[in-house]
Structure formats: structure tokens, C-alpha cells
Design an enzyme around this catalytic site. Sequence first.
Site, short mmCIF file in Angstrom:
data_model
loop_
_atom_site.label_atom_id
_atom_site.label_comp_id
_atom_site.label_asym_id
_atom_site.label_seq_id
_atom_site.Cartn_x
_atom_site.Cartn_y
_atom_site.Cartn_z
N ALA A 185 0.83 -1.21 0.00
CA ALA A 185 0.00 0.00 0.00
C ALA A 185 0.87 1.26 0.00
CB ALA A 185 -0.94 -0.01 1.20
N GLY A 216 -0.54 -16.44 -1.86
CA GLY A 216 -1.44 -17.12 -2.78
C GLY A 216 -1.83 -16.35 -4.03
N GLY A 217 -2.02 -15.02 -3.95
CA GLY A 217 -2.42 -14.32 -5.15
C GLY A 217 -3.11 -13.00 -4.91
N TRP A 225 13.32 3.99 10.39
CA TRP A 225 12.84 5.11 11.19
C TRP A 225 11.51 4.67 11.78
CZ3 TRP A 225 14.20 10.71 10.98
CH2 TRP A 225 15.48 10.91 10.43
N PHE A 226 11.28 4.98 13.05
CA PHE A 226 10.10 4.48 13.76
C PHE A 226 9.23 5.66 14.18
CE2 PHE A 226 7.68 3.05 17.37
CZ PHE A 226 7.41 1.71 17.14
N HIS A 280 -7.07 -17.49 9.88
CA HIS A 280 -6.81 -18.24 8.64
C HIS A 280 -6.84 -19.73 8.97
CE1 HIS A 280 -4.92 -19.70 5.01
NE2 HIS A 280 -4.97 -18.49 4.50
N ARG A 310 -5.16 -25.07 -1.03
CA ARG A 310 -6.51 -25.62 -1.24
C ARG A 310 -7.00 -25.23 -2.63
NH1 ARG A 310 -9.28 -22.77 2.95
NH2 ARG A 310 -7.28 -21.73 3.31
N HIS A 327 -4.81 -13.83 11.37
CA HIS A 327 -4.21 -13.59 10.05
C HIS A 327 -4.44 -12.19 9.48
CE1 HIS A 327 -2.80 -14.46 6.03
NE2 HIS A 327 -3.95 -14.09 5.52
N ARG A 346 -12.76 -10.92 5.15
CA ARG A 346 -12.14 -10.65 3.84
C ARG A 346 -11.94 -11.95 3.07
NH1 ARG A 346 -6.97 -11.14 1.89
NH2 ARG A 346 -5.98 -11.49 3.90
N LEU A 347 -12.15 -11.89 1.76
CA LEU A 347 -11.81 -13.04 0.93
C LEU A 347 -10.31 -13.04 0.65
CD1 LEU A 347 -14.59 -13.31 -1.81
CD2 LEU A 347 -14.47 -14.38 0.45
C1 LIG Z 1 1.69 -14.70 5.57
C2 LIG Z 1 0.69 -13.84 4.86
C3 LIG Z 1 0.27 -14.18 3.59
C4 LIG Z 1 -0.67 -13.38 2.93
N1 LIG Z 1 -1.05 -13.73 1.67
C5 LIG Z 1 -1.90 -12.92 0.98
C6 LIG Z 1 -2.26 -13.21 -0.36
O1 LIG Z 1 -1.80 -14.17 -0.97
N2 LIG Z 1 -3.11 -12.36 -0.97
C7 LIG Z 1 -3.64 -11.27 -0.36
O2 LIG Z 1 -4.41 -10.53 -0.98
N3 LIG Z 1 -3.30 -10.97 0.92
C8 LIG Z 1 -2.44 -11.77 1.60
N4 LIG Z 1 -2.09 -11.44 2.88
C9 LIG Z 1 -2.51 -10.16 3.44
C10 LIG Z 1 -1.68 -9.05 2.82
O3 LIG Z 1 -0.40 -9.53 2.53
C11 LIG Z 1 -1.57 -7.85 3.74
O4 LIG Z 1 -2.83 -7.47 4.20
C12 LIG Z 1 -0.93 -6.67 3.00
O5 LIG Z 1 0.26 -7.07 2.35
C13 LIG Z 1 -0.65 -5.52 3.94
O6 LIG Z 1 0.09 -4.56 3.25
P1 LIG Z 1 0.30 -3.11 3.82
O7 LIG Z 1 1.01 -2.35 2.76
O8 LIG Z 1 -0.98 -2.56 4.31
O9 LIG Z 1 1.22 -3.28 5.11
P2 LIG Z 1 2.56 -4.09 5.41
O10 LIG Z 1 3.10 -4.81 4.25
O11 LIG Z 1 2.30 -4.87 6.65
O12 LIG Z 1 3.58 -2.94 5.73
C14 LIG Z 1 3.49 -2.11 6.87
C15 LIG Z 1 4.55 -1.04 6.78
O13 LIG Z 1 4.40 -0.10 7.84
C16 LIG Z 1 5.65 0.17 8.43
N5 LIG Z 1 5.41 0.58 9.82
C17 LIG Z 1 4.55 0.03 10.72
N6 LIG Z 1 4.65 0.69 11.90
C18 LIG Z 1 5.59 1.66 11.74
C19 LIG Z 1 6.14 2.66 12.60
N7 LIG Z 1 5.79 2.77 13.89
N8 LIG Z 1 7.08 3.49 12.09
C20 LIG Z 1 7.50 3.36 10.79
N9 LIG Z 1 7.02 2.42 9.95
C21 LIG Z 1 6.07 1.60 10.43
C22 LIG Z 1 6.40 -1.14 8.29
O14 LIG Z 1 7.79 -0.94 8.39
C23 LIG Z 1 5.98 -1.58 6.89
O15 LIG Z 1 6.77 -0.95 5.91
C24 LIG Z 1 -1.17 -12.24 3.56
C25 LIG Z 1 -0.73 -11.89 4.82
C26 LIG Z 1 0.18 -12.69 5.48
C27 LIG Z 1 0.58 -12.32 6.88
#
Ligand SMILES: Cc1cc2nc3c(=O)[nH]c(=O)nc-3n(C[C@H](O)[C@H](O)[C@H](O)COP(=O)(O)OP(=O)(O)OC[C@H]3O[C@@H](n4cnc5c(N)ncnc54)[C@H](O)[C@@H]3O)c2cc1C
Length: 566
Positions: free
Chosen positions: A16, A51-52, A156-157, A233, A249, A345, A380-381
Site C-alpha cells: 500500500a 497465494g495471489g 525510522w520508527f 486463517h 486448497r 491472520h 475478507r476473501l
Molecule cells: C503470511 C501472509 C500471507 C498473505 N497472503 C496474501 C495473499 O496471498 N493475498 C492477499 O491478498 N493478501 C495476503 N495477505 C494479506 C496481505 O499480505 C496484507 O494485508 C498486505 O500485504 C498488507 O500490506 P500493507 O502495505 O498494508 O502493510 P505491510 O506490508 O504490513 O507494511 C506495513 C509497513 O508499515 C511500516 N510501519 C509500521 N509501523 C511503523 C512505525 N511505527 N514506524 C515506521 N514504519 C512503520 C512497516 O515498516 C511496513 O513498511 C497475507 C498476509 C500474510 C501475513
Amino acid sequence: MEVLAHDIVIVGAGIAGLRAAIAAAETNKKIDVAVISKVYSVRSHSVCAQGGTAAVMREGDSHDLHAWDTVKGADFLSDQDVVEFFVERSPKELVTLEHWGCPWSRTPEGKMDQRPFGGHSFPRACFAADMTGLVEMHTLHGRAIVQKNITFYDEWFITSIIIEDNVVKGLTAIDLKTGEMHAFRGKAIIMATGGYARIYEFTTFSHTSTGDGMTIVYRAGVPLKDMEFVQFHPTGLVPPGILITGGARGEGGYLINAEGKRFMKHYAPEKMELAPRDIVARAETTELQGGRGLEGPYGPYIGLDLRHLGEDKINERLPLIRDVAIKLGGVDPVDEPIPIKPAAHYSMGGIHANVKTETSASGLYATGECACLSAHGANRLGTNSTAGCLVFGTVAGEEAAKHALSSTFRELSKDAIMAEESRVFDGILGSEGDERVPVIRDEMRRLMKEKAWVYRTGDELESALKEIRGLKKRFRNVRVEDKGRSFNTGLVEALQLDFTLDLAEVTVTCALDRTESRGAHSRLDHTKRDDENWLKHILAYYSKNGPRLEYIPVTVTKWPPTKRAY
Ligand SMILES: Cc1cc2nc3c(=O)[nH]c(=O)nc-3n(C[C@H](O)[C@H](O)[C@H](O)COP(=O)(O)OP(=O)(O)OC[C@H]3O[C@@H](n4cnc5c(N)ncnc54)[C@H](O)[C@@H]3O)c2cc1C
């Protein structure tokens, strides 16, 4: 303390955040974008997606069908206008990634391949073997780092956000290398900080998924929405909890109990293993509680049987799964069923935002898993999250760019920054108390697993809430052993624990409030879905005495709630 300034500040470098950064930077080369991440970008949890990614790409499928699957999967709690927008935009995002060089798995004719997935009535998951998130992240990262107007602040946090008079002004962040706190000014800020399933003990999530961004904006007055809906999950590997993709699956894997039977025929006779996750996770839990689990050194489990797929197909389509099952589960899926059970999950809930990713504070946007745009409703699907991160990452980037172009930087109040420095360095790092972070964290994760899991009751939730409030009190007395500044992981763990305790409290408070069963929220004392009283979202606002709740209606466009059977 140094004060840095960028037109747009994006927190989070998962799918995102990176997609938002590219969209903002490409909108106008003069816009100066910062991306802050507490870990190196390509270590964000998104790389774990296996998965996709869902999109309508073929004849025979349609936007309406994808929308209907999503709304029904969500147990009718989705806002249907948001879902319609999402399914229409998703195919374009996948084609864009294709143009940027994403190495998808392909059909023999060279087209992007698609596989079936739980709850989808058409095979619409585009994928790259079982490493979809990894290839998407590297494609996005490669595109982002060549943009001259994006600056990365890796490691950076961020600790707080500054919102005054309902306008976002900036945030505070620690440069983990030096341990110094800095302030950022931004005309627009995008939260893309991911999920918070690490409030649980048995989870598929990375250790970094602690929901920091959600708590940070919640404490600043922005509401969280639908936080009672946590997805479990069906196939978390036993013992570590690492995900075995739903794609296993999708490729034809079976779920079996101790009698070797495919028990899903009793719970979802038509869709079987490809029913939505909430239904499969409940079926497994019922089998385990009924004493029909297989016995292993880590307690009873369910078997995920891939043997009939054969070694060649497993190697081609699920190579990571085979590797992980051998190394961390002790079984080769070519010869034996994989030991699995439900694992925390995904968070359907998150920062309340609309279809443009706007929050209640002007200039503040939320996207990705930390946001609740209400596309995913009560469940969520699979494959809809990465698709949502791409679609609404783009929207957030474009909207923030528009906002930044028409606004100016605001002054940050020195008092607010100094108060935050004091909270972190004097209050938490300087505390000489006798409580330990891992002890409180383990207790929180255990109680969430015991009392706010797949099946819930009012009594257990009440008791969980009391315990969480006790842990919050104990946290005030926490001591971080390492008093140094550079890469102080002890301090980071303490800050993360502080954030997760608030999220555990909100999750349980909302779960207690919602006296019905819908999607992933299943109450043994209120077993029916209750559309008359509960076809609505819960908003949770921060208050000193715990979350204050309000309600907003669900948007229904084409699909009024009906019976949900598979
Ligand atoms: C094992 C696994 C498999 C999955 N497989 C699928 C799939 O096949 N298909 C699907 O659609 N979804 C899947 N999902 C769900 C999907 O991957 C996640 O919902 C999605 O990738 C989340 O992306 P995001 O960009 O919102 O956040 P994330 O990728 O979680 O990134 C969060 C970011 O925020 C930053 N951040 C957080 N807190 C701070 C802070 N305090 N200071 C600075 N930075 C911070 C982190 O460093 C990171 O860069 C899966 C999830 C998991 C756990």
C-alpha cells in the site's frame, strides 16, 4: 531535534505505501514524497503474501460477480459502493504491475495465470507460484527507488502524529540508527502501517505487525472502525503459525481430521475447502473441540493433504510451502499431510476512512491493512487484500497529491514535540520499574488466544477486558534494560507493546458490544446474524477511560443481505 519537511509523508513501505508513493510521485514531479518504514522496505509484511491477487481478467468472470463474492464473503458488512469501485479498479492495477515487469505465473499461451481461491466463484487470483507478495513488492520497490522525488527513511520508527483543529500537521519519528527523535512536517500524511495480528499468540504475521499507525491516529482522535473483526486463517502451520497459503486448497488440497475424512462436507457441502475463511476456521475449531483432531507433540491439529497433487505440481505451484513444511513443520507434503490449525491472520478493522482514503482529519489518509474502507466487511476473501492495497494505495497517493498541491506547510507546536520526546525517553526508556516487556506481551497474546479467538462469549470477553486493563496498568511500570540510543530494539518492543495493548482493548470492547455472530466474529451466546440491530459499523474513539463507541450505517447498493450458505 531536527524538523524535516516533505509535501507528502507516507508511513509504511508495504504494497500500500509503495503504491501510494509511486502514484503521488508520478502525479507531479515537483511533489516531494517521503516514505518512512521501521524496517527496510522490502522486509514489510507484504513480502509474505503467498497465494495471489484478485482481479477480473477473463471472459466468464465479471465485476458484478467479484463484487457479489466479496459482499457475501463479508457477511454483508461491506460498504457496497466501495466494493464496486474496488473490483472495477483492480484489473488495471495488475496490468500496471505487468507493465512494470512483475514475473507472474503464466498459462502455456503466456497469459497471466489465475487460480481458484476460497469464497471466489471464478478462478481470479493472479499469482507468482506461492510468492506473490514478494514479486509484487520487488516490482513496486524497483519502480519507487528510481523516482527522484521519493526519499526513503528506512529504519525510522514513528511514535506520534500531530493533529490540531482536525488538521494533520506532522509526526514524530526516531531514527533507529542514532536513536534521535525528529519531527516531520507534511502537507498530507498517508498511513500505510499494516495490520496488528501480533496481539495474538498463534499468528501468520511478521513480528513487525503491531498496528502502530492505528493506535497513533486513534490516540490523536481519529476513530477506528469494525475492530471486532479479526480473521483467523484456516491453515497456520503447527507449530510456528507460519501461513500455508489458501492457494494450497486452491490447487486442490484437502482438509482431513483424525479419521482421515474430508469434514468440510458437513459445513460447506458445495464449496468444501474453498468456502470463505471464517467458515473453514470454525469448522476446524469444531472438529478440534469435538476430539477429532490428529494428535501431535503440540496438541491436536488438522491435516492439509496435498499428496494427491503429486510432486511435480507441488514443486511448480507451491515450492515455498513444501520448503516451509519440511523445514518448520517437519513433514514433506509429498508424503504426509501438513499439520495446521486456525491462526490470527488479518484485521478487517482499522482506521476509519472513505473510498478516497480520507480520514476524519484533513490531510490525513489511510490505506492498506491499517485502514478500514469497509471493502472487506466482517470477513475478507483471500487475495482481496493485496488487490485492495494496490487499488487504494494508488487512490491515497493521488488524493494526497491533490491535497498537497493546494495546501501549505503548518507550524508544529514545540510543546507537542517536547511532550512526545519526554513520553518516549523519560517515560518509557527512563522508567526504572520492575515489569518486563516480554512478560506482559506474552500474557496479552495468551489471553487474546484464550478469550477472543474463533468462538467468543460475553463472559470471556468481559474477563479479557479486565485482564487487558490490568496489563495496561502494569505497562506503566515497565523497564527497558538497554538504556542506549542506537538500534535500541528493547525500546522499539516497548513502544510496540504499548500500541498493541490499546488495540487489544479496542478489539475486545467492540467484540463485547456486538451481540450477534457475523463473518469472523462468532459469539456462542448470540449465534445468529442480526441485521435488524447490527447491520452497522462500530466506530471506536479514544478516551482516557477506554474506547467510546458510535455507530454508522452500512451502504447497500445492489445486494440486500440474504442467507449466507456455501
Ligand atoms: C503470511 C501472509 C500471507 C498473505 N497472503 C496474501 C495473499 O496471498 N493475498 C492477499 O491478498 N493478501 C495476503 N495477505 C494479506 C496481505 O499480505 C496484507 O494485508 C498486505 O500485504 C498488507 O500490506 P500493507 O502495505 O498494508 O502493510 P505491510 O506490508 O504490513 O507494511 C506495513 C509497513 O508499515 C511500516 N510501519 C509500521 N509501523 C511503523 C512505525 N511505527 N514506524 C515506521 N514504519 C512503520 C512497516 O515498516 C511496513 O513498511 C497475507 C498476509 C500474510 C501475513
